[in-house]
Design an enzyme around this catalytic site. Structure first.
Site, PDB file in Angstrom:
ATOM      1  N   LYS A   1      -7.622  -5.554  -3.599  1.00  0.00           N
ATOM      2  CA  LYS A   1      -6.245  -5.802  -3.167  1.00  0.00           C
ATOM      3  C   LYS A   1      -6.062  -7.255  -2.777  1.00  0.00           C
ATOM      4  O   LYS A   1      -5.086  -7.908  -3.167  1.00  0.00           O
ATOM      5  CB  LYS A   1      -5.902  -4.905  -1.977  1.00  0.00           C
ATOM      6  CG  LYS A   1      -5.852  -3.421  -2.281  1.00  0.00           C
ATOM      7  CD  LYS A   1      -5.483  -2.646  -1.022  1.00  0.00           C
ATOM      8  CE  LYS A   1      -5.489  -1.145  -1.261  1.00  0.00           C
ATOM      9  NZ  LYS A   1      -5.060  -0.389  -0.076  1.00  0.00           N
TER      10      LYS A   1
ATOM     11  N   ARG B   1      -3.152  14.239  -2.864  1.00  0.00           N
ATOM     12  CA  ARG B   1      -4.402  13.519  -2.612  1.00  0.00           C
ATOM     13  C   ARG B   1      -5.566  14.485  -2.795  1.00  0.00           C
ATOM     14  O   ARG B   1      -5.551  15.581  -2.237  1.00  0.00           O
ATOM     15  CB  ARG B   1      -4.418  12.971  -1.191  1.00  0.00           C
ATOM     16  CG  ARG B   1      -3.314  11.972  -0.907  1.00  0.00           C
ATOM     17  CD  ARG B   1      -3.071  11.800   0.581  1.00  0.00           C
ATOM     18  NE  ARG B   1      -4.238  11.352   1.310  1.00  0.00           N
ATOM     19  CZ  ARG B   1      -4.523  10.076   1.564  1.00  0.00           C
ATOM     20  NH1 ARG B   1      -3.712   9.139   1.134  1.00  0.00           N
ATOM     21  NH2 ARG B   1      -5.596   9.731   2.239  1.00  0.00           N
TER      22      ARG B   1
ATOM     23  N   PHE C   1     -18.978   6.913   5.127  1.00  0.00           N
ATOM     24  CA  PHE C   1     -18.094   6.460   4.050  1.00  0.00           C
ATOM     25  C   PHE C   1     -17.927   4.943   4.105  1.00  0.00           C
ATOM     26  O   PHE C   1     -17.917   4.343   5.173  1.00  0.00           O
ATOM     27  CB  PHE C   1     -16.725   7.123   4.209  1.00  0.00           C
ATOM     28  CG  PHE C   1     -15.688   6.590   3.259  1.00  0.00           C
ATOM     29  CD1 PHE C   1     -15.547   7.115   1.998  1.00  0.00           C
ATOM     30  CD2 PHE C   1     -14.856   5.548   3.637  1.00  0.00           C
ATOM     31  CE1 PHE C   1     -14.596   6.635   1.121  1.00  0.00           C
ATOM     32  CE2 PHE C   1     -13.905   5.057   2.774  1.00  0.00           C
ATOM     33  CZ  PHE C   1     -13.771   5.596   1.514  1.00  0.00           C
TER      34      PHE C   1
ATOM     35  N   ASP D   1       0.864  -1.162   0.000  1.00  0.00           N
ATOM     36  CA  ASP D   1       0.000   0.000   0.000  1.00  0.00           C
ATOM     37  C   ASP D   1       0.905   1.218   0.000  1.00  0.00           C
ATOM     38  O   ASP D   1       2.134   1.094   0.018  1.00  0.00           O
ATOM     39  CB  ASP D   1      -0.897  -0.033   1.247  1.00  0.00           C
ATOM     40  CG  ASP D   1      -2.066   0.921   1.132  1.00  0.00           C
ATOM     41  OD1 ASP D   1      -2.150   1.651   0.135  1.00  0.00           O
ATOM     42  OD2 ASP D   1      -2.899   0.936   2.051  1.00  0.00           O
TER      43      ASP D   1
ATOM     44  N   LYS E   1     -18.602  14.993   0.602  1.00  0.00           N
ATOM     45  CA  LYS E   1     -17.235  15.018   0.084  1.00  0.00           C
ATOM     46  C   LYS E   1     -16.866  13.599  -0.311  1.00  0.00           C
ATOM     47  O   LYS E   1     -17.321  12.618   0.299  1.00  0.00           O
ATOM     48  CB  LYS E   1     -16.252  15.562   1.119  1.00  0.00           C
ATOM     49  CG  LYS E   1     -16.061  14.669   2.333  1.00  0.00           C
ATOM     50  CD  LYS E   1     -15.059  15.251   3.316  1.00  0.00           C
ATOM     51  CE  LYS E   1     -14.855  14.311   4.512  1.00  0.00           C
ATOM     52  NZ  LYS E   1     -13.962  14.879   5.529  1.00  0.00           N
TER      53      LYS E   1
ATOM     54  N   GLY F   1      -5.494   3.651  -3.600  1.00  0.00           N
ATOM     55  CA  GLY F   1      -6.764   4.291  -3.929  1.00  0.00           C
ATOM     56  C   GLY F   1      -6.597   5.576  -4.696  1.00  0.00           C
ATOM     57  O   GLY F   1      -7.565   6.313  -4.890  1.00  0.00           O
ATOM     58  N   ASP F   2      -5.378   5.888  -5.148  1.00  0.00           N
ATOM     59  CA  ASP F   2      -5.116   7.136  -5.874  1.00  0.00           C
ATOM     60  C   ASP F   2      -5.829   7.188  -7.217  1.00  0.00           C
ATOM     61  O   ASP F   2      -6.166   6.169  -7.812  1.00  0.00           O
ATOM     62  CB  ASP F   2      -3.620   7.271  -6.153  1.00  0.00           C
ATOM     63  CG  ASP F   2      -2.855   7.666  -4.925  1.00  0.00           C
ATOM     64  OD1 ASP F   2      -3.491   7.973  -3.917  1.00  0.00           O
ATOM     65  OD2 ASP F   2      -1.617   7.654  -4.985  1.00  0.00           O
TER      66      ASP F   2
END
Length: 962
Positions: free
Chosen positions: A597, A402, A346, A202, A368, A483-484
């Site tokens: 993953k 990010r 989330f 990660d 968001k 997660g980018d």
């Protein structure tokens, strides 16, 4: 007995819910729920002995020696006393038990001839001959059992134990700032560290520091956080750049850095867009505040969420406190209370979170999340703004930052009441509750208006680029699962040298259909296969130029987003994806969920016949990984392979002497050596030299192991120990056993002392062969030792001294009952004995030394070349050419590119906040006032090997061949 077999009443209501209170054991105990206690230990005081013995005898080796011990108790078939097996077996069981206890604690913190004629009567010769043949067979099983002695297993365990301690004691892997040494939590996998082929990592907290800073933002189409010079060009922010003074805000944080004055000016002049943007950051989260020594402290579920709330605080939008139904903020010095209606938390699928609040009768939703998710739920009026914001997001991503988007929506009372009824029905549903809640969330999170986006910086840890570059040169394939956004992932790939300009191509898999992903993968495979014949070459032999050529960083890389990955992991494409990924030096999977993953790791494990080394090694910084693998891993693999080669050689040379002797004693199972020598050979005479070699030996130094990562590659192909090398070791042992037996045999065939008396006897002959054996195998160990220490000198020469000293004692006159008494004096009193020992040693060792010199001179390996270079460096200073080459290779970093990440993968605290279970009273008790706050656990900087339970590769997971 009926109550034990009585069927459960079908009318008994099923348990549908459990009521618990956090930190309230008295309340929870009334329900008799099962606790969540997990024991990581295998034993306790009472179960250790029986359980450990049971486990040890489940091993084939221990069971084998137990059967041998039983056979040796039978006098009709055994020519050896049971002591020869009892002593080693007890030692092995004891040492293994001690090692297992330590591991468990760390997880918690004599007849010469057999009387067969007496056993088989003369009355039936044919069945008697068959029985004798069977007895001979079992007798030689006992005599030749030392081919694989029980000491092998205890020696391997001892070496592994010390190798684990080397890792723990390595000061070069000690992180002084956090007082964290490297830890090996197992003693059984050290040599596997020398055969690592894949690393799954990660990014947050592994490659990066997990210290988030609010770097830039875009509000209503305008970027803030960038400085410009007088010509309108972007100006770099340095340590000398003046900071914006935020001290007018009583809640500002001294550590908060911001250099763009225009944002503060917009807030101070009452810019509605800026106010709405920071109001969103101030309210839309699950952060828990608390007062500590008069200071407002935030406890955030993720570092980036804490950074956003902290940024809002420093710009005058202070999140002050919360209850299950309210949020209190201080906005520009004025306290404002919001009624908290709902938290839409989330999760990994939603990739966003929302809160619904009411203020002054107006209901508003703040949301968001990831830009791709927010964009799909925007109102048409925000499309143009989203296009402009996307340009800014791409700029942020190109800098490795990010990113998150924020949006709002005003809700009428009627609309909210209708939605609330649907929400209540979904919340209490017993069937598909999560799916129904997701549908309800989706219904309200539509037609939102875009506010802007944030850009957070998470700096790379020290030494990450250099570490990844060296691991790549060691032919270790690195898969980063993050997660980018794709742009962010590619930028950070270049920042940490996972991707390089020297690479032949970087394939980007981004199609959103199964057929499209398949076509891209096929095209990538075809391109790599066409280049493979010309580009791919791995050479371990040759001159200095070949060493440098072998470290060429050319190759391929694969970047695939989460949506395309979902198609690539389907049964139809998974093998194609695996093939393409394994042909690449680096693979970056971006925008992936924890489930994806785990599926990627499982795919490689399943089809590449690999195992993961999970939760077994821990170290404080990612940069220590290069030393763990390239130094400790490689040394451990090198040492255990050399140990095994030598061990099998010396035991074949020892044991087969009985076999050659059988042709001269009528296969009567008479032994060549005396029984004490047989018992002590592997226990005392030859154990310490090979143990010292397995513990201390190193072909090249740690410095050169790191300087030449290609030295690691032989571990991938089992070059140091395989079937061929094993067969060569056995053949060498067989040849040496022949020479060790027949050279003394020829020397004593017509021998006599100075008085003309015949000195040949079975005892003298056996003692001479034993002496030749000990001298040859001990000196052979010396030839095999590449790194001499004081311990090596002591045990090698000390073993020879100990052999003669112990035999002087055993063969002394006061053991007059022993049949070998005086044998040593008879043998050593003759020149034949000394000449035989010298001749045998020269005949067997001179060819070995000559071959090694020839091989090193004519066809040296990479290790030989590096060793020669190491010797030259020790004798003279480094050449300027060598220094400049190293400096130039280190200067190819992309230092201008910065690192970042996307969004947390963890579910938030929404449910607990609304339930009130996490709330404290506003007034702390006297005890709470006196109790100091516990220090934060520094998990972010603990680059541990990935956790077993979820395969969410949060840190580092190693995969090596089985």
């Amino acid at each position: 007995m009926k109550k034990f077999f009585k069927r459960k009443n079908s009318d008994t209501p099923q348990e549908t819910e459990r009521r618990i209170r956090a930190n309230d054991a008295e309340f929870n105990s009334q329900f008799s729920y099962a606790n969540n206690y997990i024991s990581t230990t295998k034993y306790n005081v009472f179960t250790f002995l029986p359980k450990n013995l049971f486990e040890q005898f489940q091993r084939v080796a221990n069971a084998y020696f137990l059967v041998l011990l039983i056979l040796q108790v039978i006098p009709q078939i055994s020519s050896l006393t049971p002591v020869t097996t009892v002593i080693p077996l007890v030692v092995v069981l004891t040492l293994t038990a001690i090692k297992d206890a330590i591991d468990d604690y760390l997880r918690y913190n004599f007849q010469t001839y057999l009387p067969w004629e007496q056993f088989i009567g003369p009355r039936d010769q044919a069945p008697g001959a068959t029985a004798i043949a069977s007895l001979v067979f079992f007798s030689y099983i006992i005599v030749l059992n030392t081919v694989v002695p029980i000491s092998l297993y205890v020696s391997v365990e001892a070496i592994r134990l010390v190798q684990s301690r080397w890792i723990h004691w390595d000061h070069a892997m000690y992180h002084e700032r956090t007082d964290t040494p490297a830890k090996a939590r197992t003693t059984k996998l050290n040599e596997e560290l020398g055969q690592i082929q894949y690393i799954f990592s990660d990014k947050t907290g592994t490659l990066t520091q997990n210290i988030m800073t609010f770097d830039k933002c875009t509000i209503n189409g305008k970027i803030y956080g960038i400085l410009y010079d007088s010509q309108g060009n972007e100006r770099e922010v340095t340590d000398s750049t003046p900071r914006v003074d935020l001290s007018a805000n009583p809640y500002y944080e001294k550590k908060f850095d911001w250099h763009d004055r225009t944002l503060l000016d917009a807030i101070e002049r009452g810019d509605e867009d800026a106010h709405l943007f920071f109001e969103l950051l101030c309210i839309c989260h699950t952060v828990m505040p608390e007062e500590r020594d008069g200071e407002l402290i935030y406890q955030a579920q993720s570092p980036d969420e804490g950074a956003l709330v902290s940024a809002a605080r420093n710009f005058g939008f202070v999140f002050k406190s919360r209850t299950p139904n309210t949020i209190t903020s201080v906005i520009q010095g004025r306290e404002v209370e919001y009624e908290l209606l709902n938290i839409l938390d989330f999760n990994n699928v939603r990739k966003r979170m929302s809160v619904i609040v009411r203020r002054d009768g107006q209901i508003r939703l703040y949301c968001k999340g990831a830009d791709s998710v927010i964009e799909q739920r925007l109102h048409e009026d925000s499309r143009a703004l989203m296009q402009k914001t996307t340009e800014h997001l791409n700029k942020f991503a190109s800098e490795g930052l990010r990113t998150l988007c924020g949006a709002v929506k005003d809700i009428t009372n009627d609309e909210y009441e209708r939605w609330q009824r649907s929400y209540q029905e979904a919340s209490i549903s017993l069937d598909d509750r999560d799916a129904k809640l997701e549908a309800v969330y989706e219904d309200i999170e539509r037609n939102m208006l875009l506010c802007g986006a944030t850009a957070i910086e998470d700096m790379l840890q020290d030494g990450v680029p250099e570490t990844i570059e060296k691991l790549a040169r060691a032919d270790i394939k690195i898969w980063v699962l993050t997660g980018d956004k794709t742009e962010t992932a590619i930028n950070i790939g270049y920042s940490c040298r996972l991707l390089t300009d020297e690479m032949t191509d970087v394939f980007n898999i981004d199609e959103d259909t199964l057929a499209g992903v398949e076509q891209q993968l096929l095209k990538a495979r075809a391109s790599m296969q066409s280049e493979a014949a010309d580009k791919h070459s791995v050479a371990f032999r040759g001159n200095q130029e070949q060493i440098q050529a072998g470290e060429d960083m050319a190759g391929f890389a694969l970047v695939i987003n989460g949506h395309s990955l979902s198609f690539a992991l389907e049964p139809k494409l998974e093998m194609l994806f695996l093939e393409v990924g394994c042909l690449c030096r680096a693979v970056i999977c971006c925008r992936v969920t924890p489930l994806q993953k785990a599926l990627v790791v499982e795919l490689v494990k399943k089809h590449k016949k690999a195992v993961t080394l999970a939760s077994d090694y821990a170290f404080a910084q990612f940069m220590f990984l290069q030393r763990l693998l390239l130094v400790h891993g490689r040394w451990s693999y090198f040492r255990i392979c050399k140990f095994l080669r030598y061990f099998f050689y010396k035991n074949f040379a020892f044991t087969l002497g009985h076999f050659w002797f059988a042709f001269f004693c009528g296969f009567s199972a008479q032994t060549l050596y005396d029984q004490y020598f047989i018992s002590f050979y592997n226990l005392f005479y030859t154990s310490l030299p090979v143990l010292a070699m397995g513990v201390f030996d190193q072909d090249v130094s740690d410095k050169h192991s790191l300087r030449y990562p290609r030295l690691y590659v032989p571990g991938h192909t089992d070059s140091f120990f395989n079937k061929k090398i094993f067969a060569i070791s056995l053949l060498k042992g067989i040849i040496h056993s022949l020479a060790l037996f027949f050279i003394p045999y020829g020397a004593y065939y017509h021998s006599s002392n100075h008085n003309g008396q015949d000195i040949a006897s079975v005892h003298v002959f056996g003692f001479t062969v034993a002496t030749c054996l000990i001298v040859v195998v001990t000196l052979q160990c010396g030839l095999d030792t590449a790194y001499w220490t004081g311990v090596n000198h002591f045990v090698i020469w000390g073993s020879l001294v100990f052999f003669f000293a112990l035999h002087f004692l055993i063969y002394a006159n006061f053991f007059h009952y022993y049949e070998y008494v005086g044998t040593d004096r008879i043998a050593m009193g003759s020149a034949v004995y000394w000449f035989t020992v010298l001749l045998t040693s020269v005949v067997l060792l001179l060819p070995v030394a000559a071959y090694r010199f020839y091989k090193m001179d004519v066809n040296p390996t990479l290790t030989d070349i590096v060793r020669m270079k190491q010797r030259l460096i020790h004798s003279q200073s480094k050449s300027s050419d060598f220094t400049s080459r190293v400096r130039s290779s280190m200067g190819r970093s992309r230092a201008s590119l910065r690192s970042g990440y996307a969004f947390s993968h963890q579910e938030g605290f929404g449910r607990l906040i609304k339930s009130g279970a996490m709330m404290r009273s506003k007034e702390p008790t006297a005890k709470e006032k006196k109790t100091p706050a516990p220090a934060k656990e520094n998990r972010a900087n603990s680059s541990e090997v990935a956790e077993n339970d979820s395969n969410d590769v949060k840190l580092v997971k190693f995969v090596t061949k089985t």
